[in-house]
Every structure is written in structure tokens, then in C-alpha cells.
Design an enzyme around this catalytic site. Sequence first.
Site, short mmCIF file in Angstrom:
data_model
loop_
_atom_site.label_atom_id
_atom_site.label_comp_id
_atom_site.label_asym_id
_atom_site.label_seq_id
_atom_site.Cartn_x
_atom_site.Cartn_y
_atom_site.Cartn_z
N GLU A 1 1.57 -0.62 -5.15
CA GLU A 1 0.54 0.38 -5.43
C GLU A 1 1.27 1.71 -5.49
O GLU A 1 1.54 2.34 -4.47
CB GLU A 1 -0.52 0.42 -4.33
CG GLU A 1 -1.65 1.39 -4.68
CD GLU A 1 -2.21 2.17 -3.50
OE1 GLU A 1 -3.30 2.74 -3.64
OE2 GLU A 1 -1.57 2.22 -2.44
N ASP B 1 0.84 -1.19 0.00
CA ASP B 1 0.00 0.00 0.00
C ASP B 1 0.88 1.25 0.00
O ASP B 1 1.87 1.33 0.73
CB ASP B 1 -0.90 -0.02 1.24
CG ASP B 1 -1.88 1.13 1.27
OD1 ASP B 1 -2.72 1.21 0.37
OD2 ASP B 1 -1.79 1.94 2.21
#
Length: 549
Positions: A277, A214
Site C-alpha cells: 500500500e 500497510d
Amino acid sequence: MTQELTSPSPAPQAAGSDRGQGWWRDAVIYQVYVRSFADSDGDGVGDLRGARDRLPYLKDLGVDAVWLTPFYASPQADGGYDVADYRAVDPLFGSLQDADDLIGTAHALGLRVIVDIVPNHTSDRHPWFQDPDLARQRYVFRPGKGEHGELPPNDWESVFGGPAWTRTDRGDWYLHLFAPEQPDLDWERPEVHEEFAAILRFWLDLGVDGFRVDVAHGMVKAAGLPDIGHGEQARLIGSQILPFFDQDGVHAIHRAWRRLLDAYGEANDKEVIGVAEAWAPTAERLALYVRPDELHQAFNFQFLTTPWEAEALRGVIDSSLTATVAVGAPTTWVLSNHDVVRHTTRLGGGLDRARAATLLMLALPGSAYLYQGEELGLPEVTDLPAEVRQDPAFFRGRLGGDGQAADGCSGASGQDGFRDGCRVPLPWSGELPPYGFGPGGSWLPQPADWGRLSVAAQAGDPSSTLELYRDALELRRRLPGLGDGEMTWQPAPEGVLAFRRPGVLCTVNTRGQDTEIPLPGELLLGTAPVAVGDGSAVLPGDSCSWWAI
């Protein structure tokens, strides 16, 4: 707070060891947003047992791996992306034993499991942040500006809206690029590096096959934390380098993690991966995250944000492939996820255009990610009342007088406060909510007309979106020319894309009207009926077809 297994067992292995074969280079990976996938206990929230029970559905769909969004112990200020304990499962989602059971079941079905890791920030309930002295050693704290330190240290804005700084009762300020409940870690501290290396090993020992990182473009901030000089900074994400995103220093972290993953895989005869990401302003900068000594995949958000226009699509496909080929990596395509408006709605052409975009994506070289529910053709839910919304960006962002975001929900970034619309729980069966999601209700209300979109309603219907996905994934697995490999553009009329893969031709009509082309070969699969005549074929508007050549 860390949980332990009630009956420890060896970490399960994926069926068939193929370490070094690059399974991830052409894998189709399905994202499970855990709280909205399947509920086993009737509390209206999806959980690990529910996800485990539905794994045979994913096996039948034809995907290669499953990516699970965070299920760690969390106050749920941001849907679990505010982690209080990275080694514990939140009771909302089950237990560590449930996680172990899910991984074992997935492996028995031949599915790999990727889990989220959230390294840019923790929850403000994390033990490190709860200790005021320890917090100032491991998070980003700064004195304020102004005569009495009453002003934030700089002009940075939270991605969710408002300032990126909160003042403490000691008078100093801490950085949170997202919600105030998500303080940013200070990655200049060696203790932070050591802790996350240990967290990765913990989940690898439990049997996971990789990590989706993330905010992989975060963690490192520009020296001196310089001002940006203007507002609406969230709109710049992915279009330019910001002092808090896509700094060159993040790559040293990813190199260290790649060494850890490779060493673990070598010792355990399996290949485990890292997925970034990362929002980057160019395809070339995105490719830096997947150099041979860094992560294995990086989501191609430039493709996701490209309009449904042949010239624009060809441009981003070319630039993406050129950049990743230069570093020896595959391109990783994606159209929807839990942070963006579903592409059935976002592309502006309804289900026809969404189906065509998916078939285009699955024909491109590289790997692809699917977001739960897109195989059902689910649209974005745009009429959720304010009282049921939980996205922190909705409450912190710039709101219009009617309580709706002033700029609507057309943005692809998802940070406009409307992420709840793509997170509505799945319809599995039946004519009434919760459509088989679980024995109780659902944490977000489901539309009254979703019965026709349920898995049960679409299964076996050859014209359904579900069966289109199943057929496409079966062909992609069976035909050696699809997946990773070469691609060549072919001549095509204006508004039409045509490219050749070994043994397969893909045609995409981005125009709203029918277009005639020379007959490419034998039709394998199409998103809409194609009229085939003597030496020609008529492509319906907003359609994609695969041809055997």
C-alpha cells in the site's frame, strides 16, 4: 498476550502447488473488511467465523484470493490498524484457532489468503510503548522546540488532522503520522527489523499466502526530520515526496522482506507474496516497490484517483503499464477499498459508470483487487450521523459548523474523515437491517433501502451487478487473452477507449450519450444493452463491453 492454537496442526497448503508460476500476476483478490463482512455471534461486528462461513460465496464469485484487514489484538482506535499484539487475534474477531480454521477452509476451496501487516506504527498499548525506556529505544521520540521544549519538534501534520506529535509527561515528544494512539516505530533500530521478520514467519507458519503491507511508503523518515513549511500536508500524499513518506530507505526493508518470503516459499514449495500500500507521486516511483527484488504488487492509486474521462484514463493506464513493464512486474488495479469513497459514488455517474469502470479494470493487463460490496453496487453512505462514526479522522480533521467535513466526501484519499461511509456492513439477505449480516444488529447503521442490493436479491438476476461480476470473472478466468499479457490501443471516437487483448476487444464509452462504432465482433459481455446493426454497434453512455475478435 500471544495466543496459541488449541490443537496445533500443520500449516494448510493451497490447493495445487504452483510455486514460481506467478499466480499473483493476474489474480483477482477480494478485500474482506472483517468487521463489516459477516457476524457469527450477534454482537454486530463481523468476525473470522463469519468470514469463514461466507467463503463459498467468494469461491462462487470467482476470485482467486482473499485479503483480510487486521484482526489482531487492538484497542480499535483506528479499526484495528493500531496493533497491540501481532501474534494474537482480538476477541472481538475470534481466536487464533478461528484464523487457522479460516485459512484451512479457504485453501480447501482453492482460495489463497493474504493478511495485513502494519509496520509503520503500533498501538500505544503495545508492550514496547508501555515501557517508557523501551519506547524511547524503538519509537520516534524527539525533544521539543522552544525555550522549554513546549513546541513540537517540527511542523509535520498527522494524516488524520492536527499535529503529528504528542508530548509525554517526561517533556519529550513522540511521532504519530496517524492517530496519537498509533506511535511510529523507529526503523533505524535492528530490534524492530528482527521483530517484524519473526511476525511474518509466525503467520507464514499458520499458512497465509502473503501480506498486504500497510503504509509501505512509510517507516523511513528523512534525516533530521526537516520541516515541510506549510499546512494541509495530507493533500500532498501521492502527489509529491514528503520527508515522512516515500523515502528511498523504505526499499531496503522491502528487499529484506522479499528475501524472507522467497526463502520461505522455496522451503515450503509455495509462492507467498508482498503487496505494497504505497502512495507515490509518479508511476515510476510506484514501480520501485515492485522491482524484481522487492514486493510483488503495489496498488495503483493513480488509477483509482483518475476522473472518468477517456484521455485521462488512457494516460494513467499507459504510464502505469510502461513503468511496471520496465521492472518486469504486473500492474495492480484497484477502484475501491476501506479507505476511499466507493467508486459507485466517487466517479459521479452512479451505478452505470461504476459497472463500466469495473469491466474496464478487469480487462486491463495485470492483477485486480475488489472491495467487499462493490460487486453489489453499494454506494457510499454519506448521511451517517456523527454519533455513530468511528473514523478517527472525522474527529481530528477540519470540521465545518454542521459537523461535516468542510470539503465534503468527494476526496479519493479517504483521509477526510468519511471512511465510515464505505465500511457499512454488507447486506446478505432480507428486506430489513441487518440484512443477514448476523443474528444481531450492525456496528454502523445500514440504509433502509439496501434490501434490493443484497446478495439474495441480486443472485440469479442477469441484469444485476452481482451477476455482472460473476460473468466477468468467469470470462476472465476462461479466456487466455485476459489477465496478464499484452495490450494494444485501437482507434476510437472521442470519449471512447478501445484496446485489444489477445482474442478480445474492450470498448469503454465515457461519454454520457450513445456513441456508434464499427461492429468489433461478437459481444461477450456488456454493462448495458448494446444495439447491434448491420456492421455497426451503438455503445450506451457510461458503458463498457467485451467483444470476441
